[in-house]
Design an enzyme around this catalytic site. Sequence first.
Site, PDB file in Angstrom:
ATOM      1  CE  LYS A 111      15.204  14.554 -17.582  1.00 56.90           C
ATOM      2  NZ  LYS A 111      15.005  13.928 -18.893  1.00 56.90           N
ATOM      3  CE  LYS A 194      24.893  19.101 -19.197  1.00 55.19           C
ATOM      4  NZ  LYS A 194      24.670  17.676 -19.050  1.00 55.19           N
ATOM      5  CE  LYS A 197      17.884  19.199 -25.177  1.00 49.16           C
ATOM      6  NZ  LYS A 197      18.101  18.325 -26.333  1.00 49.16           N
TER       7      LYS A 197
END
Length: 330
Positions: A111, A194, A197
């Site tokens: 991240k 994957k 969102k």
Amino acid sequence: MQRVLSGIQPTGNLHLGNYLGAIRNWVAMQQDMPCLFMIADLHAITVQQDPAALIHATREITAALIACGVDPARSIIFAQSSVRGHAELAWILNCHTPLGWLNRMTQFKEKSGKNKESAMLGLYSYPVLQTADILIYQATHVPVGEDQKQHIELSRDIAGAFNRAYSHEFFTLPEPIIQKQSARIMSLRDGTKKMSKSDESDYSRINLTDDADTIAKKIKKAKSDVFENMRDDLENRPEAHNLMQIYAALSNLKLEHVISQFGSGNFSTFKAALAEVAVTHLSPITARMNALMANRDAIDAVLKDGAARANAIAEPTLAQVKKMVGFWRE
Ligand code: TRP
């Protein structure tokens, strides 16, 4: 005493991967054990958020959980920030967590990207807050996707370190319950990624807010390589594999069953069947969700009630911790 806690971040759209991977399992678990389902807004702000979008997403997830079958009378649905103890316990646990343990966390590495120096401190200590989320309720079971397994292992380590520091088996070591499914619902545009969102293409996912036409259109446009014989070499055909997996999950069938039913046919027949299953399954959820979203007071009442019930469990744990640590109180 058994207790389940899990969390979901209020960022962006909820999609089919969240439903099949997490929410559906939560719905099943509430039959067996007392459950707390937390909307992790403190975690959300470890990366930049738009305040209006954040509060909207918090309400939307609350609506989605109820629409999917979480029963707010039985289970506790609450916003993380409405239980102050999470932040307070996180600080205490920060003081019992060696930097070396956090340096091993792969999610921070992913991240924070290339520029570690500009990542926020909160993103780095994210797993310690997650530990506080779990320990403050003495949760015994934590259902999460494969990607969170390392964080739960860290939670066990931190709980153990705290217990050793005060020579008292105080915190329960939580067991992760790994939801295999969630790792397997992939993007409709790229079967190796994957469903997410944050993908910029809305065609990569089926959102819980999509209407029937949109769902059908997205499935029709899903990437599907060649048209004949989906059965052959499914492991090397991630898109075909993923779509069959989705069909299997939605209709509660084994993948092998779906392969034998559709594997030798052509893709357009299969996609039409998949669209039908998806619409049949998701439309009632979307309808319930929209009805709830139109009644903000009802959603806020659920969150208020959830906050009160969560606080009632968290407060005695926190009071005990503060006493053990040696903090003054009246
Ligand atoms: N980190 C989790 C995720 O991104 C969300 C979360 C926050 C969580 N606190 C938690 C999950 C506590 C389980 C237990 O998916």
